[in-house]
Design a protein around this motif. Sequence first.
Motif, PDB file in Angstrom:
ATOM      1  N   ALA A 168      42.024  42.842  47.612  1.00 19.65           N
ATOM      2  CA  ALA A 168      41.877  43.888  46.941  1.00 19.65           C
ATOM      3  C   ALA A 168      43.138  44.971  47.084  1.00 19.65           C
ATOM      4  O   ALA A 168      43.746  45.331  46.205  1.00 19.65           O
ATOM      5  N   THR A 169      43.781  44.956  48.091  1.00 18.46           N
ATOM      6  CA  THR A 169      44.937  45.668  48.362  1.00 18.46           C
ATOM      7  C   THR A 169      46.266  45.100  47.641  1.00 18.46           C
ATOM      8  O   THR A 169      46.837  45.779  46.883  1.00 18.46           O
ATOM      9  N   ILE A 170      46.320  43.843  47.502  1.00 18.21           N
ATOM     10  CA  ILE A 170      47.450  43.192  46.876  1.00 18.21           C
ATOM     11  C   ILE A 170      47.222  43.579  45.311  1.00 18.21           C
ATOM     12  O   ILE A 170      48.043  43.679  44.565  1.00 18.21           O
ATOM     13  N   ASP A 171      45.901  43.097  44.870  1.00 18.22           N
ATOM     14  CA  ASP A 171      45.657  43.018  43.374  1.00 18.22           C
ATOM     15  C   ASP A 171      45.767  44.554  42.853  1.00 18.22           C
ATOM     16  O   ASP A 171      46.428  44.799  42.080  1.00 18.22           O
ATOM     17  N   THR A 172      45.352  45.544  43.673  1.00 20.98           N
ATOM     18  CA  THR A 172      45.741  46.911  43.298  1.00 20.98           C
ATOM     19  C   THR A 172      47.038  47.280  43.190  1.00 20.98           C
ATOM     20  O   THR A 172      47.346  48.076  42.176  1.00 20.98           O
ATOM     21  N   MET A 173      47.674  46.750  44.339  1.00 18.32           N
ATOM     22  CA  MET A 173      49.201  47.200  44.272  1.00 18.32           C
ATOM     23  C   MET A 173      49.864  46.511  43.187  1.00 18.32           C
ATOM     24  O   MET A 173      50.735  47.365  42.360  1.00 18.32           O
ATOM     25  N   ILE A 174      49.409  45.551  42.639  1.00 16.36           N
ATOM     26  CA  ILE A 174      50.050  44.756  41.614  1.00 16.36           C
ATOM     27  C   ILE A 174      49.900  45.662  40.220  1.00 16.36           C
ATOM     28  O   ILE A 174      50.917  45.953  39.434  1.00 16.36           O
ATOM     29  N   ILE A 180      40.920  48.048  44.904  1.00 10.94           N
ATOM     30  CA  ILE A 180      40.587  48.248  46.262  1.00 10.94           C
ATOM     31  C   ILE A 180      39.515  49.453  46.245  1.00 10.94           C
ATOM     32  O   ILE A 180      38.444  49.682  47.263  1.00 10.94           O
ATOM     33  N   SER A 181      39.126  50.304  45.215  1.00 12.70           N
ATOM     34  CA  SER A 181      38.390  51.504  45.000  1.00 12.70           C
ATOM     35  C   SER A 181      36.864  50.793  45.109  1.00 12.70           C
ATOM     36  O   SER A 181      36.189  51.068  45.467  1.00 12.70           O
TER      37      SER A 181
END
Length: 212
Positions: free
Chosen positions: A7-13, A160-161
């Motif tokens: 989730a952190t990686i997807d949100t960062m992208i 992430i949210s």
Amino acid sequence: TIEIGRATIDTMIYTIVTVIGILIISSLAAYEFAFFRFPLKKLLFGLVMVSMMLPQVLYIIPLYRLIFGMGLADTVLGVSLPLMVAPLAVFIMMQFIEDLPVSFIESAKIDGAGHFRIYGQIVFPLMRNGILTTTVLMFMRIWGQYLWPSLVTSAKIKPISVTIANILSPNYWVDSRVKIAAMLLAMLPPLLIYVVFQRYVIEGVTASGVKG
């Protein structure tokens, strides 16, 4: 399963993609509004400013239908595209671009520089503080978005949210230590960005408030 890392990686992208889009669109819009005359300029700028006060729920259904109709649901582009239109970013950019001497633009035109060459080689580099301020504020805003990412994502993209909301849901039992760790991890990227660039954010918000 709790996929905080994914989730952190997807949100960062999708946050980075969105912020890049916002910087390009808002700086170009500010460039046009500040240095060029065209029909209905004041009306269009007024509409951009008024749109800052419109709640997202008013236009989220048409956006939802548009993204699904384009086949972009549950993709990075599907999350990012609607969020790239940011009136607040245009307003912030305007506060910085208005300080640039018009003589720079006129001299470049005399030297034969084209419209986008002036923007790319002269205007954009000189908007450094405005770009940094916009980057930080928009990063924090996009990172914390819940409503739109929750509607347009499902299996491929994990915001992430939405992941944090699921962890905190009373419908599922999750160890309290996992909850705290997940929330801390979710807070780290925007917190680090703000700490590093806080001076530019304070200067940018102050400048916007004084001029506005």
